[in-house]
Design a protein around this motif. Structure first.
Motif, PDB file in Angstrom:
ATOM      1  N   THR A  19      -0.545 -21.681 -22.193  1.00 18.43           N
ATOM      2  CA  THR A  19      -0.645 -20.518 -21.318  1.00 18.43           C
ATOM      3  C   THR A  19      -1.317 -20.926 -20.005  1.00 18.43           C
ATOM      4  OG1 THR A  19      -2.737 -19.911 -22.345  1.00 18.43           O
ATOM      5  CG2 THR A  19      -0.764 -18.811 -23.166  1.00 18.43           C
ATOM      6  N   PRO A  20      -0.568 -21.537 -19.096  1.00 20.98           N
ATOM      7  CA  PRO A  20      -1.183 -21.963 -17.835  1.00 20.98           C
ATOM      8  C   PRO A  20      -1.605 -20.764 -16.992  1.00 20.98           C
ATOM      9  CG  PRO A  20       1.186 -22.276 -17.776  1.00 20.98           C
ATOM     10  CD  PRO A  20       0.835 -21.835 -19.170  1.00 20.98           C
ATOM     11  N   LEU A  21      -2.565 -21.006 -16.114  1.00 21.01           N
ATOM     12  CA  LEU A  21      -3.039 -19.945 -15.227  1.00 21.01           C
ATOM     13  C   LEU A  21      -1.962 -19.606 -14.205  1.00 21.01           C
ATOM     14  CD1 LEU A  21      -6.643 -21.240 -14.427  1.00 21.01           C
ATOM     15  CD2 LEU A  21      -5.992 -19.482 -16.065  1.00 21.01           C
ATOM     16  N   THR A  22      -1.978 -18.355 -13.781  1.00 25.30           N
ATOM     17  CA  THR A  22      -1.099 -17.970 -12.676  1.00 25.30           C
ATOM     18  C   THR A  22      -1.692 -18.551 -11.400  1.00 25.30           C
ATOM     19  OG1 THR A  22      -2.310 -15.934 -12.217  1.00 25.30           O
ATOM     20  CG2 THR A  22      -0.515 -15.802 -13.847  1.00 25.30           C
ATOM     21  N   VAL A  23      -0.940 -18.502 -10.311  1.00 23.67           N
ATOM     22  CA  VAL A  23      -1.426 -19.024  -9.031  1.00 23.67           C
ATOM     23  C   VAL A  23      -2.670 -18.266  -8.594  1.00 23.67           C
ATOM     24  CG1 VAL A  23      -0.846 -19.315  -6.592  1.00 23.67           C
ATOM     25  CG2 VAL A  23       0.858 -19.836  -8.342  1.00 23.67           C
ATOM     26  N   ALA A  24      -2.671 -16.965  -8.751  1.00 24.80           N
ATOM     27  CA  ALA A  24      -3.825 -16.150  -8.356  1.00 24.80           C
ATOM     28  C   ALA A  24      -5.051 -16.505  -9.202  1.00 24.80           C
ATOM     29  CB  ALA A  24      -3.497 -14.668  -8.491  1.00 24.80           C
ATOM     30  N   GLN A  25      -4.860 -16.663 -10.504  1.00 26.07           N
ATOM     31  CA  GLN A  25      -5.984 -17.027 -11.370  1.00 26.07           C
ATOM     32  C   GLN A  25      -6.529 -18.409 -11.015  1.00 26.07           C
ATOM     33  OE1 GLN A  25      -3.896 -16.620 -15.075  1.00 26.07           O
ATOM     34  NE2 GLN A  25      -4.868 -14.644 -15.543  1.00 26.07           N
ATOM     35  N   ALA A  26      -5.657 -19.345 -10.732  1.00 27.52           N
ATOM     36  CA  ALA A  26      -6.090 -20.693 -10.362  1.00 27.52           C
ATOM     37  C   ALA A  26      -6.891 -20.667  -9.064  1.00 27.52           C
ATOM     38  CB  ALA A  26      -4.886 -21.622 -10.225  1.00 27.52           C
ATOM     39  N   ARG A  27      -6.484 -19.826  -8.105  1.00 31.61           N
ATOM     40  CA  ARG A  27      -7.233 -19.691  -6.848  1.00 31.61           C
ATOM     41  C   ARG A  27      -8.625 -19.130  -7.106  1.00 31.61           C
ATOM     42  NH1 ARG A  27      -2.422 -17.091  -3.273  1.00 31.61           N
ATOM     43  NH2 ARG A  27      -1.336 -19.050  -2.835  1.00 31.61           N
ATOM     44  N   ILE A  28      -8.705 -18.145  -7.984  1.00 32.90           N
ATOM     45  CA  ILE A  28     -10.010 -17.544  -8.304  1.00 32.90           C
ATOM     46  C   ILE A  28     -10.921 -18.581  -8.949  1.00 32.90           C
ATOM     47  CG2 ILE A  28     -11.165 -15.861  -9.794  1.00 32.90           C
ATOM     48  CD1 ILE A  28      -8.746 -14.003  -9.258  1.00 32.90           C
ATOM     49  N   VAL A  29     -10.383 -19.352  -9.881  1.00 32.04           N
ATOM     50  CA  VAL A  29     -11.176 -20.388 -10.545  1.00 32.04           C
ATOM     51  C   VAL A  29     -11.653 -21.413  -9.527  1.00 32.04           C
ATOM     52  CG1 VAL A  29     -11.052 -22.299 -12.189  1.00 32.04           C
ATOM     53  CG2 VAL A  29     -10.132 -20.067 -12.807  1.00 32.04           C
ATOM     54  N   ARG A  30     -10.762 -21.859  -8.651  1.00 33.34           N
ATOM     55  CA  ARG A  30     -11.131 -22.850  -7.634  1.00 33.34           C
ATOM     56  C   ARG A  30     -12.210 -22.301  -6.702  1.00 33.34           C
ATOM     57  NH1 ARG A  30      -9.532 -23.359  -2.683  1.00 33.34           N
ATOM     58  NH2 ARG A  30      -7.676 -22.090  -2.907  1.00 33.34           N
ATOM     59  N   LEU A  31     -12.049 -21.070  -6.249  1.00 36.39           N
ATOM     60  CA  LEU A  31     -13.055 -20.462  -5.373  1.00 36.39           C
ATOM     61  C   LEU A  31     -14.393 -20.293  -6.095  1.00 36.39           C
ATOM     62  CD1 LEU A  31     -10.905 -17.776  -3.529  1.00 36.39           C
ATOM     63  CD2 LEU A  31     -11.957 -19.821  -2.539  1.00 36.39           C
ATOM     64  N   ASP A  32     -14.341 -19.895  -7.355  1.00 39.87           N
ATOM     65  CA  ASP A  32     -15.566 -19.750  -8.132  1.00 39.87           C
ATOM     66  C   ASP A  32     -16.298 -21.085  -8.250  1.00 39.87           C
ATOM     67  OD1 ASP A  32     -17.447 -18.305  -9.839  1.00 39.87           O
ATOM     68  OD2 ASP A  32     -16.562 -19.456 -11.477  1.00 39.87           O
ATOM     69  N   ASN A  33     -15.543 -22.148  -8.514  1.00 38.93           N
ATOM     70  CA  ASN A  33     -16.154 -23.480  -8.603  1.00 38.93           C
ATOM     71  C   ASN A  33     -16.758 -23.904  -7.269  1.00 38.93           C
ATOM     72  OD1 ASN A  33     -15.706 -23.932 -11.300  1.00 38.93           O
ATOM     73  ND2 ASN A  33     -13.748 -24.954 -10.980  1.00 38.93           N
ATOM     74  N   GLU A  34     -16.061 -23.590  -6.165  1.00 34.61           N
ATOM     75  CA  GLU A  34     -16.581 -23.952  -4.850  1.00 34.61           C
ATOM     76  C   GLU A  34     -17.845 -23.177  -4.520  1.00 34.61           C
ATOM     77  OE1 GLU A  34     -13.515 -23.399  -1.952  1.00 34.61           O
ATOM     78  OE2 GLU A  34     -12.236 -24.960  -2.809  1.00 34.61           O
ATOM     79  N   MET A  35     -17.882 -21.911  -4.873  1.00 33.94           N
ATOM     80  CA  MET A  35     -19.026 -21.071  -4.527  1.00 33.94           C
ATOM     81  C   MET A  35     -20.209 -21.252  -5.491  1.00 33.94           C
ATOM     82  SD  MET A  35     -18.062 -19.608  -1.800  1.00 33.94           S
ATOM     83  CE  MET A  35     -19.287 -18.361  -1.564  1.00 33.94           C
ATOM     84  N   ASN A  36     -19.925 -21.336  -6.776  1.00 29.89           N
ATOM     85  CA  ASN A  36     -20.986 -21.326  -7.784  1.00 29.89           C
ATOM     86  C   ASN A  36     -21.202 -22.652  -8.498  1.00 29.89           C
ATOM     87  OD1 ASN A  36     -21.346 -18.542  -7.334  1.00 29.89           O
ATOM     88  ND2 ASN A  36     -19.599 -18.118  -8.658  1.00 29.89           N
ATOM     89  N   GLY A  37     -20.337 -23.618  -8.248  1.00 29.10           N
ATOM     90  CA  GLY A  37     -20.449 -24.891  -8.948  1.00 29.10           C
ATOM     91  C   GLY A  37     -19.833 -24.778 -10.335  1.00 29.10           C
TER      92      GLY A  37
END
Length: 181
Positions: free
Chosen positions: A128-146
């Protein structure tokens, strides 16, 4: 150590949650090169040091070095002699102590749980791969919160609760003293 214990070819119990690396490696084709025990100084210090360095050099390019080190750390009795993943028995004992200090006395179980969770996440990501929107949220979360914090061991949780209680108690005393004056 929890879990089922099996007996290896050497008749020493090993933890089945950490399989022996299956890759064809130099240590399997030339085991004499990796033979070393604590206090093994039979040929003199310089020759022993050269043997250890040669074994370490062979380990440096090994594709199974990470799995080999994990196996050797977990299965202490089965790896009490020899060079495993470029480490001597004394170095592995030091690493075990450091891991136990960080993860607690049940560090082997903690590592097994972490590896199992990582495998489950990997398997789930394949099905069950992430959708493009979910992947963007995960990437942004990692950038902002580590990266996400690692799960805490029960020992560390108790220590943190005690520290929090002590800090809260000290904070109350400070506020009470400030209000009284």
């Amino acid at each position: 150590m929890s879990g089922v214990v099996k007996v290896s070819n050497d008749h020493l119990p090993t933890d089945p949650r950490f399989p022996f690396p299956a890759a064809q490696t130099r240590c399997q084709s030339e085991p004499h090169q990796f033979d070393f025990a604590n206090g093994d100084r039979t040929a003199g210090g310089e020759e022993t040091r050269q043997r250890i360095e040669a074994a370490r050099a062979a380990c440096s390019g090994c594709p199974a070095a990470t799995d080999c080190l994990l196996w050797a750390l977990v299965n202490q009795r089965a790896s009490r002699v020899g060079i495993w993943a470029a480490t001597t028995p004394r170095e592995r004992n030091t690493l075990r102590k450091r891991i136990a200090d960080r993860l607690g006395p049940d560090w082997i179980d903690v590592l097994a749980d972490q590896i199992k969770a990582r495998r489950e996440r990997t398997a789930a990501a394949r099905t069950t791969p992430l959708t493009v929107a979910q992947a963007r949220i995960v990437r942004l979360d990692n950038e902002m919160n580590g990266p996400m914090p690692r799960p805490m061991t029960p020992t560390r949780q108790r220590r943190n609760r005690a520290r929090l209680a002590a800090a809260t108690k000290a904070s109350r005393r400070t506020r009470t003293m400030a209000q009284a004056s």
